[in-house]
Design a protein around this motif. Structure first.
Motif, PDB file in Angstrom:
ATOM      1  N   HIS A 172       2.293  -8.595   7.684  1.00 43.30           N
ATOM      2  CA  HIS A 172       1.221  -9.408   7.102  1.00 43.30           C
ATOM      3  C   HIS A 172       0.229  -9.666   8.223  1.00 43.30           C
ATOM      4  O   HIS A 172       0.511 -10.406   9.171  1.00 43.30           O
ATOM      5  CB  HIS A 172       1.796 -10.718   6.547  1.00 43.30           C
ATOM      6  CG  HIS A 172       0.772 -11.557   5.859  1.00 43.30           C
ATOM      7  ND1 HIS A 172       0.509 -12.854   6.227  1.00 43.30           N
ATOM      8  CD2 HIS A 172      -0.073 -11.284   4.819  1.00 43.30           C
ATOM      9  CE1 HIS A 172      -0.434 -13.339   5.448  1.00 43.30           C
ATOM     10  NE2 HIS A 172      -0.808 -12.409   4.596  1.00 43.30           N
ATOM     11  N   LEU A 173      -0.921  -9.046   8.161  1.00 38.17           N
ATOM     12  CA  LEU A 173      -1.870  -9.050   9.269  1.00 38.17           C
ATOM     13  C   LEU A 173      -2.393 -10.437   9.667  1.00 38.17           C
ATOM     14  O   LEU A 173      -2.472 -10.733  10.856  1.00 38.17           O
ATOM     15  CB  LEU A 173      -3.023  -8.083   8.977  1.00 38.17           C
ATOM     16  CG  LEU A 173      -2.585  -6.610   8.817  1.00 38.17           C
ATOM     17  CD1 LEU A 173      -3.763  -5.755   8.368  1.00 38.17           C
ATOM     18  CD2 LEU A 173      -1.989  -6.086  10.100  1.00 38.17           C
ATOM     19  N   GLN A 223      -0.063  -4.363   6.256  1.00 39.36           N
ATOM     20  CA  GLN A 223      -0.037  -3.007   6.783  1.00 39.36           C
ATOM     21  C   GLN A 223       1.374  -2.475   6.533  1.00 39.36           C
ATOM     22  O   GLN A 223       2.359  -3.084   6.957  1.00 39.36           O
ATOM     23  CB  GLN A 223      -0.347  -2.998   8.277  1.00 39.36           C
ATOM     24  CG  GLN A 223      -0.333  -1.620   8.877  1.00 39.36           C
ATOM     25  CD  GLN A 223      -0.607  -1.653  10.366  1.00 39.36           C
ATOM     26  OE1 GLN A 223      -0.586  -2.711  10.994  1.00 39.36           O
ATOM     27  NE2 GLN A 223      -0.862  -0.501  10.947  1.00 39.36           N
ATOM     28  N   ARG A 247       7.217   1.639  -0.546  1.00 37.74           N
ATOM     29  CA  ARG A 247       6.736   2.596   0.455  1.00 37.74           C
ATOM     30  C   ARG A 247       7.406   3.951   0.243  1.00 37.74           C
ATOM     31  O   ARG A 247       8.494   4.019  -0.323  1.00 37.74           O
ATOM     32  CB  ARG A 247       6.961   2.070   1.869  1.00 37.74           C
ATOM     33  CG  ARG A 247       8.372   2.104   2.313  1.00 37.74           C
ATOM     34  CD  ARG A 247       8.601   1.324   3.597  1.00 37.74           C
ATOM     35  NE  ARG A 247       9.878   1.644   4.167  1.00 37.74           N
ATOM     36  CZ  ARG A 247      11.045   1.343   3.635  1.00 37.74           C
ATOM     37  NH1 ARG A 247      11.082   0.705   2.492  1.00 37.74           N
ATOM     38  NH2 ARG A 247      12.172   1.675   4.219  1.00 37.74           N
ATOM     39  N   ASP A 292      -3.844  -6.272   0.162  1.00 41.14           N
ATOM     40  CA  ASP A 292      -4.664  -5.654   1.204  1.00 41.14           C
ATOM     41  C   ASP A 292      -4.566  -6.381   2.548  1.00 41.14           C
ATOM     42  O   ASP A 292      -5.109  -5.919   3.543  1.00 41.14           O
ATOM     43  CB  ASP A 292      -6.123  -5.534   0.750  1.00 41.14           C
ATOM     44  CG  ASP A 292      -6.774  -6.870   0.489  1.00 41.14           C
ATOM     45  OD1 ASP A 292      -6.046  -7.845   0.223  1.00 41.14           O
ATOM     46  OD2 ASP A 292      -8.012  -6.934   0.518  1.00 41.14           O
ATOM     47  N   GLN A 293      -3.846  -7.489   2.610  1.00 37.46           N
ATOM     48  CA  GLN A 293      -3.621  -8.198   3.873  1.00 37.46           C
ATOM     49  C   GLN A 293      -2.411  -7.638   4.631  1.00 37.46           C
ATOM     50  O   GLN A 293      -2.100  -8.117   5.708  1.00 37.46           O
ATOM     51  CB  GLN A 293      -3.384  -9.687   3.614  1.00 37.46           C
ATOM     52  CG  GLN A 293      -4.561 -10.396   3.006  1.00 37.46           C
ATOM     53  CD  GLN A 293      -4.218 -11.812   2.598  1.00 37.46           C
ATOM     54  OE1 GLN A 293      -3.066 -12.168   2.426  1.00 37.46           O
ATOM     55  NE2 GLN A 293      -5.245 -12.624   2.438  1.00 37.46           N
ATOM     56  N   ARG A 308       6.585 -10.036  10.001  1.00 34.69           N
ATOM     57  CA  ARG A 308       7.049  -8.663   9.818  1.00 34.69           C
ATOM     58  C   ARG A 308       8.370  -8.629   9.065  1.00 34.69           C
ATOM     59  O   ARG A 308       9.278  -9.391   9.369  1.00 34.69           O
ATOM     60  CB  ARG A 308       7.234  -7.992  11.179  1.00 34.69           C
ATOM     61  CG  ARG A 308       5.934  -7.875  11.944  1.00 34.69           C
ATOM     62  CD  ARG A 308       6.168  -7.606  13.426  1.00 34.69           C
ATOM     63  NE  ARG A 308       4.903  -7.624  14.130  1.00 34.69           N
ATOM     64  CZ  ARG A 308       4.241  -6.528  14.483  1.00 34.69           C
ATOM     65  NH1 ARG A 308       4.732  -5.341  14.205  1.00 34.69           N
ATOM     66  NH2 ARG A 308       3.089  -6.625  15.104  1.00 34.69           N
ATOM     67  N   LYS A 367       4.129   0.321   7.191  1.00 39.36           N
ATOM     68  CA  LYS A 367       4.545   1.387   8.106  1.00 39.36           C
ATOM     69  C   LYS A 367       5.810   2.023   7.545  1.00 39.36           C
ATOM     70  O   LYS A 367       6.279   1.663   6.469  1.00 39.36           O
ATOM     71  CB  LYS A 367       4.782   0.821   9.497  1.00 39.36           C
ATOM     72  CG  LYS A 367       3.523   0.301  10.163  1.00 39.36           C
ATOM     73  CD  LYS A 367       3.803  -0.083  11.587  1.00 39.36           C
ATOM     74  CE  LYS A 367       2.506  -0.446  12.297  1.00 39.36           C
ATOM     75  NZ  LYS A 367       2.746  -0.771  13.704  1.00 39.36           N
TER      76      LYS A 367
END
Length: 123
Positions: free
Chosen positions: A67-68, A59, A117, A56-57, A73, A61
């Protein structure tokens, strides 16, 4: 009558004068190693602490996973079999809030999410 002492036999001489210094040296080495280890762990409030990484950390795309907390990235490039880390962000550094994210902890989850994804299998 005066008594005279005989010299020590070779076995007793070896035991007394050769073994005793070895025992003392070994005890000294053990004390040094124990004290050094204790000192190293007491210098840092959180020795060897790592921050837990969870899915859940991240995002996810279309072509990248972020990794927020660290802004690291990963991207999937056409023609490359493996995802690519193109921005390290703060991975491997201690963040201002004290969290410590290591690449070897973050990257496997990022790669898993990138592979899972939608549309990832058709690349």
């Amino acid at each position: 009558m005066a008594t005279t002492q005989k010299p020590l036999p070779p076995k007793q001489y070896a035991l007394l004068f050769l073994s005793a210094p070895t025992v003392v040296a070994n005890v000294g080495t053990w004390m040094y190693n124990a004290a050094s280890g204790w000192l190293m762990t007491s210098l840092d409030a959180k020795p060897m602490a790592r921050t837990q990484v969870s899915e859940d950390q991240f995002q996810v795309k279309e072509n990248e996973v972020i990794h927020l907390p660290t802004d690291a990235r990963w991207t999937a490039c056409a023609g490359r079999p493996e995802p690519h880390l193109y921005s390290q962000g703060m991975v491997g550094s201690v963040l201002p809030n004290g969290e410590d994210y290591r690449r070897e902890d973050v990257e496997p989850i990022a790669i898993k999410l990138l592979a899972a994804r939608p549309g990832a299998s058709g690349e």
